[in-house]
Design a protein around this motif. Structure first.
Motif, short mmCIF file in Angstrom:
data_model
loop_
_atom_site.label_atom_id
_atom_site.label_comp_id
_atom_site.label_asym_id
_atom_site.label_seq_id
_atom_site.Cartn_x
_atom_site.Cartn_y
_atom_site.Cartn_z
N VAL A 88 0.84 -1.20 0.00
CA VAL A 88 0.00 0.00 0.00
C VAL A 88 0.88 1.25 0.00
O VAL A 88 2.05 1.21 0.36
CB VAL A 88 -0.96 0.02 1.21
N SER A 89 0.29 2.37 -0.37
CA SER A 89 1.02 3.65 -0.38
C SER A 89 0.76 4.42 0.91
O SER A 89 -0.33 4.36 1.48
CB SER A 89 0.58 4.50 -1.56
N GLY A 90 1.78 5.17 1.33
CA GLY A 90 1.63 6.03 2.49
C GLY A 90 2.33 5.47 3.71
O GLY A 90 2.02 4.36 4.15
N CYS A 91 3.32 6.22 4.22
CA CYS A 91 4.02 5.80 5.44
C CYS A 91 4.67 7.02 6.07
O CYS A 91 5.32 7.80 5.38
CB CYS A 91 5.08 4.75 5.11
N THR A 92 4.50 7.18 7.37
CA THR A 92 5.06 8.35 8.06
C THR A 92 6.26 7.98 8.93
O THR A 92 6.78 8.82 9.66
CB THR A 92 3.98 9.02 8.95
N HIS A 93 6.73 6.73 8.89
CA HIS A 93 7.82 6.33 9.78
C HIS A 93 9.18 6.88 9.38
O HIS A 93 10.00 7.18 10.25
CB HIS A 93 7.92 4.80 9.86
N TYR A 118 2.73 -6.49 7.66
CA TYR A 118 3.95 -5.83 8.12
C TYR A 118 3.62 -4.41 8.55
O TYR A 118 3.01 -3.66 7.77
CB TYR A 118 4.99 -5.76 7.00
N THR A 119 4.01 -4.05 9.77
CA THR A 119 3.78 -2.68 10.22
C THR A 119 5.04 -2.11 10.88
O THR A 119 5.78 -2.85 11.55
CB THR A 119 2.61 -2.60 11.22
N GLY A 120 5.23 -0.82 10.73
CA GLY A 120 6.32 -0.14 11.43
C GLY A 120 5.91 0.28 12.84
O GLY A 120 6.73 0.72 13.63
N PHE A 121 4.62 0.16 13.16
CA PHE A 121 4.15 0.44 14.52
C PHE A 121 4.42 -0.77 15.41
O PHE A 121 4.61 -1.89 14.92
CB PHE A 121 2.65 0.74 14.52
N VAL A 122 4.39 -0.54 16.72
CA VAL A 122 4.60 -1.64 17.66
C VAL A 122 3.24 -2.08 18.20
O VAL A 122 2.42 -1.26 18.62
CB VAL A 122 5.55 -1.21 18.81
N PHE A 123 3.02 -3.38 18.15
CA PHE A 123 1.77 -3.97 18.61
C PHE A 123 1.75 -4.02 20.13
O PHE A 123 2.76 -4.33 20.76
CB PHE A 123 1.66 -5.39 18.02
N ASP A 124 0.61 -3.72 20.70
CA ASP A 124 0.45 -3.80 22.15
C ASP A 124 -0.30 -5.09 22.49
O ASP A 124 -1.51 -5.19 22.30
CB ASP A 124 -0.34 -2.58 22.65
N LEU A 145 1.62 -10.89 12.43
CA LEU A 145 1.93 -9.46 12.34
C LEU A 145 3.43 -9.29 12.60
O LEU A 145 3.93 -9.72 13.64
CB LEU A 145 1.13 -8.68 13.39
N ILE A 146 4.13 -8.70 11.65
CA ILE A 146 5.55 -8.38 11.85
C ILE A 146 5.58 -6.91 12.22
O ILE A 146 5.16 -6.05 11.41
CB ILE A 146 6.39 -8.66 10.59
N ASP A 147 6.00 -6.60 13.44
CA ASP A 147 5.85 -5.23 13.92
C ASP A 147 7.19 -4.52 14.17
O ASP A 147 8.24 -5.15 14.23
CB ASP A 147 4.97 -5.19 15.18
N GLY A 148 7.10 -3.22 14.29
CA GLY A 148 8.27 -2.39 14.61
C GLY A 148 8.92 -1.81 13.38
O GLY A 148 8.89 -2.40 12.31
N PRO A 149 9.54 -0.65 13.55
CA PRO A 149 10.21 -0.01 12.42
C PRO A 149 11.46 -0.77 12.00
O PRO A 149 12.02 -1.53 12.80
CB PRO A 149 10.58 1.38 12.97
#
Ligand code: SF4
Length: 175
Positions: free
Chosen positions: A23-28, A102-108, A134-138
């Protein structure tokens, strides 16, 4: 939402042969990000109805193990809202195929949403609950390790979402 690209037979971003949606769009803004072109939310093409229908149809192929969501950042608030109805449809249509994100955010693991509270929306928990992995973290350049499977740096976790939601402890899918 826009998307940068779709890989129809991807073996690099999850187990088995998968359809991967970038997808497009990322602020990390991770240093040495592999896909900087997709930081722009307007990059690429519209994730329109025909595109969604094509993915749904192709997921029916016997050799496709499931869908992977990457970016860009699938869990930016506006991308969450665009992906939720689609991912729900995928899960309903193919309950035995897996969904990886895949996310650059951290899952709680305690709350089932993101630690970056301002990035949680009304559907974050529901969306994440549809994922298998879910693969998390920047991506952290200093922690880069090419021996790691399905991730770039050692801070990133490959989380078994369903087990984690039950136990409220981080259950890893892969060490
Ligand atoms: S989260 Fe992914 S796409 Fe975004 S800057 Fe980091 S590596 Fe790049």
């Amino acid at each position: 939402m826009n998307y940068a690209t779709i890989k129809w037979t991807d073996i690099a971003n999850g187990e088995g042969v998968r359809i991967s949606l970038f997808v497009s769009g990322c602020t990390h803004r991770c240093k040495n990000c592999f896909n900087q072109i997709a930081w722009d939310f307007d990059y690429g093409m519209a994730f329109d109805e025909p595109t969604q229908e094509k993915i749904l149809k192709e997921l029916g192929s016997g050799f496709i193990a499931g869908l992977s969501l990457l970016g860009g950042e699938p869990l930016e608030p506006q991308n969450q809202r665009a992906l939720y109805p689609f991912v729900k449809k995928v899960k309903e249509s193919y309950p035995n195929k897996t969904i990886w994100c895949y996310t650059g955010f951290v899952f709680d693991e305690k709350t089932g949403d993101l630690r970056a509270k301002d990035k949680n929306t009304e559907i974050t928990k529901e969306l994440i609950s549809l994922f298998d992995v879910l693969i998390d973290g920047p991506y952290v350049e200093e922690l880069k390790d090419i021996r790691l499977k399905f991730r770039g740096s050692s801070n990133q976790r490959v989380i078994d979402v369903q087990k984690t939601l039950k136990s409220k402890n981080c259950e890893l899918y892969l060490e």
